[in-house]
Design an enzyme around this catalytic site. Structure first.
Site, mmCIF file in Angstrom:
data_model
loop_
_atom_site.group_PDB
_atom_site.id
_atom_site.type_symbol
_atom_site.label_atom_id
_atom_site.label_comp_id
_atom_site.label_asym_id
_atom_site.label_seq_id
_atom_site.Cartn_x
_atom_site.Cartn_y
_atom_site.Cartn_z
ATOM 1 N N ASP A 13 22.923 15.131 60.405
ATOM 2 C CA ASP A 13 23.475 13.750 59.693
ATOM 3 C C ASP A 13 22.424 12.742 59.225
ATOM 4 O OD1 ASP A 13 26.171 15.125 60.141
ATOM 5 O OD2 ASP A 13 25.898 13.975 62.123
ATOM 6 N N LYS A 16 20.351 14.739 54.669
ATOM 7 C CA LYS A 16 19.614 15.607 54.106
ATOM 8 C C LYS A 16 20.309 16.188 52.712
ATOM 9 C CE LYS A 16 20.176 18.806 57.576
ATOM 10 N NZ LYS A 16 20.739 17.712 58.414
ATOM 11 N N GLY A 40 28.164 19.157 56.874
ATOM 12 C CA GLY A 40 28.729 18.347 55.862
ATOM 13 C C GLY A 40 27.791 17.875 55.154
ATOM 14 N N HIS A 41 27.495 18.010 53.830
ATOM 15 C CA HIS A 41 26.660 17.223 53.222
ATOM 16 C C HIS A 41 27.518 15.990 52.250
ATOM 17 C CE1 HIS A 41 23.194 19.269 54.447
ATOM 18 N NE2 HIS A 41 23.057 20.039 53.816
ATOM 19 N N GLN A 225 22.388 21.053 60.177
ATOM 20 C CA GLN A 225 22.047 20.389 61.574
ATOM 21 C C GLN A 225 20.802 19.581 61.623
ATOM 22 O OE1 GLN A 225 23.531 23.938 61.699
ATOM 23 N NE2 GLN A 225 25.289 22.760 61.163
HETATM 24 P P1 IMP Z 1 28.927 23.762 66.623
HETATM 25 O O1 IMP Z 1 27.993 23.847 65.560
HETATM 26 O O2 IMP Z 1 30.488 23.334 65.651
HETATM 27 O O3 IMP Z 1 29.072 24.831 67.442
HETATM 28 O O4 IMP Z 1 28.650 22.386 67.649
HETATM 29 C C1 IMP Z 1 27.859 22.318 68.243
HETATM 30 C C2 IMP Z 1 27.376 21.033 68.257
HETATM 31 O O5 IMP Z 1 26.668 20.893 67.163
HETATM 32 C C3 IMP Z 1 28.314 19.615 68.542
HETATM 33 O O6 IMP Z 1 27.677 18.757 69.336
HETATM 34 C C4 IMP Z 1 28.370 19.387 66.946
HETATM 35 O O7 IMP Z 1 28.944 18.186 66.938
HETATM 36 C C5 IMP Z 1 27.019 19.576 66.475
HETATM 37 N N1 IMP Z 1 26.956 19.749 65.032
HETATM 38 C C6 IMP Z 1 27.265 20.851 64.474
HETATM 39 N N2 IMP Z 1 27.103 20.721 63.188
HETATM 40 C C7 IMP Z 1 26.541 19.471 62.801
HETATM 41 C C8 IMP Z 1 26.157 18.707 61.796
HETATM 42 O O8 IMP Z 1 26.316 19.241 60.554
HETATM 43 N N3 IMP Z 1 25.865 17.336 61.946
HETATM 44 C C9 IMP Z 1 25.793 16.864 63.240
HETATM 45 N N4 IMP Z 1 26.245 17.560 64.458
HETATM 46 C C10 IMP Z 1 26.541 18.837 64.255
#
Ligand code: IMP
Length: 431
Positions: A13, A16, A40-41, A225
């Site tokens: 977040d 990007k 999520g962009h 991420q």
């Molecule tokens: P997962 O990727 O859904 O398995 O989540 C694993 C961890 O990564 C959790 O803490 C999510 O909140 C975090 N996470 C996954 N995708 C994002 C993102 O795009 N932005 C911020 N945190 C993310």
């Protein structure tokens, strides 16, 4: 050929999406290399907010070919609705503009169910996932019981694989998660239908990229991420299930690591995190609330309020070293306007001992108390600034302070959410 890899340098977040949108204007191809619809962009174009989860933001530009590479995991419903949304918005998303690797894996309905139920079972030890089935999809990939996008085009192959996989997964769902098993026919029919709809986009993207590299094209690799959520280097187990580091771009795209030249890390001028896990500079007070309010810090995928705190320079220096980041983009500095003073963590104190380097052990990290340096804030709104010289002195000093400690050059400073609200130091494709 020139290439740029854009990665998040914190816990995701970092903004990007806006940067990928910007550099996509200079690229011939934009390649998303990991993650799935957990990302999520958010982009603001002509005042309109667009949120994308899978398709690279480059699709909103005229030229670049947009690719979902081998190590992306694809939930077909999300992808098809994103394609529909872009078509409705008048965007050209023909198969000549968008390609999906046949080697990418499919997130199936049982992955999403397992993700949800596991988090419930874990209770206090939950990861705080996005609930998009990401972990279970990568888990099945590594266990060699995944379904690849290319399989959707071959009914016989798909049938044989899905039968074996469901046998295994349904046992787990029924006996461990105590839920109703999935019926084969429905899943099979749906998967075939997805295959038909996605067929025009499915290709050997490694070969496409190889040819583009030989034609000296500009390629932008887009990470999702952030480095602190990397499966190896992040705050394990509170991480995502893929490698977010730039090195993973070559592995996923099926290109030589020698193609990756400029590694641009995006960092927010403060820190946020969603989900569980340690975050040393988290502020559970009105300063944190103010950062969240001013920065609109709510997850683009789940809507969850993000945990907010001051910039953590210990974590940022670690991410730069661990990922091999060669230049920096700072975002959302405008959000700090009005804070009388700005703190930055320069080290941690853990059980009476000073730590200048980021500890690998999260039980140690949970005890970390930030040691702050305090810098003076500024009052002026800086959204209209078009050069570093136009910034108030204290804002300029804050930027210079970060860049000096990061030890890498600044490529760009983002001073607002809109497309034009950025100050460019240089073009990384020409570096
Ligand atoms: P997962 O990727 O859904 O398995 O989540 C694993 C961890 O990564 C959790 O803490 C999510 O909140 C975090 N996470 C996954 N995708 C994002 C993102 O795009 N932005 C911020 N945190 C993310």
């Amino acid at each position: 050929m020139s290439s740029v890899v854009i990665v998040g340098s914190q816990w995701g977040d970092e903004g990007k999406g806006k940067m990928v949108d910007y550099y996509a204007g200079l690229a011939d191809a934009v390649v998303r290399y990991q993650g799935g619809s957990n990302a999520g962009h958010t982009l603001v174009i002509d005042g309109k907010k667009i949120v994308m989860h899978l398709i690279p933001a480059g699709i909103l530009r005229e030229k670049p070919l947009c690719i979902l590479a081998d190590n992306v995991v694809i939930e077909p419903n999300t992808l098809l609705s994103e394609i529909g949304m872009l078509k409705d918005a008048g965007c050209n998303i023909s198969p000549s503009r968008f390609k999906i690797s046949a080697r990418a894996h499919v997130t199936m309905p049982y992955h999403i169910m397992v993700d949800h139920l596991r988090e419930i079972k874990r209770a206090r030890a939950k990861i705080g996932t996005t609930g998009r089935g990401i972990g279970p999809t990568y888990e099945d990939k590594a266990a060699r019981r995944g379904i690849r996008v290319g399989d959707l085009l071959h009914p016989e192959v798909l049938k044989e694989r899905l039968e074996i996989i469901l046998d295994d997964r349904n046992y787990y769902i029924k006996n461990y998660l105590e839920e109703t098993p999935f019926a084969f026919d429905k899943l099979f029919d749906e998967a075939l239908k997805f295959g038909e709809q996605l067929a025009p986009y499915i290709d050997d993207t490694s070969l496409l990229l190889w040819n583009m590299c030989r034609e000296n094209k500009n390629i932008l690799f887009e990470g999702a991420q952030g480095i602190m959520l990397d499966l190896n280097g992040g705050t394990y187990p509170y991480v995502t299930s893929s490698n977010t580091t730039p090195a993973a771009a070559a592995v996923s795209a099926g290109v030589s690591p020698a193609f990756l030249k400029n590694i641009v890390g995006v960092a927010k001028a403060y820190t946020t995190r969603v989900g569980e896990g340690p975050m040393p500079t988290e502020l559970n007070c009105e300063v944190g609330d103010l950062l969240r309010f001013q920065g609109g810090e709510y997850g683009a995928t789940t809507g969850r309020p993000r945990r907010c705190g001051w910039l953590d320079m210990v974590a940022l220096r670690y991410a730069i070293r661990y990922a091999g980041i060669t230049s920096l983009i700072l975002t959302k500095i405008d959000i700090l306007s009005g804070f009388p003073e700005i703190k930055v963590a320069v080290a941690y104190e853990i059980n009476g001992k000073r730590y200048d380097e980021f500890p690998y052990d999260i039980s140690v990290l949970y005890e970390a108390k930030p040691i702050y340096e305090i810098l003076p804030g500024w009052k002026e709104d800086i959204k209209g600034a078009s050069s570093l010289d136009e910034l108030p002195e204290n804002a300029r000093n804050y930027v210079n302070w970060i860049v000096e400690r990061a030890g890498i050059p600044l490529v760009m400073l983002s001073v607002g959410a809109q497309r034009g609200e950025s100050i460019e130091a240089y073009n990384p494709f020409k570096a």
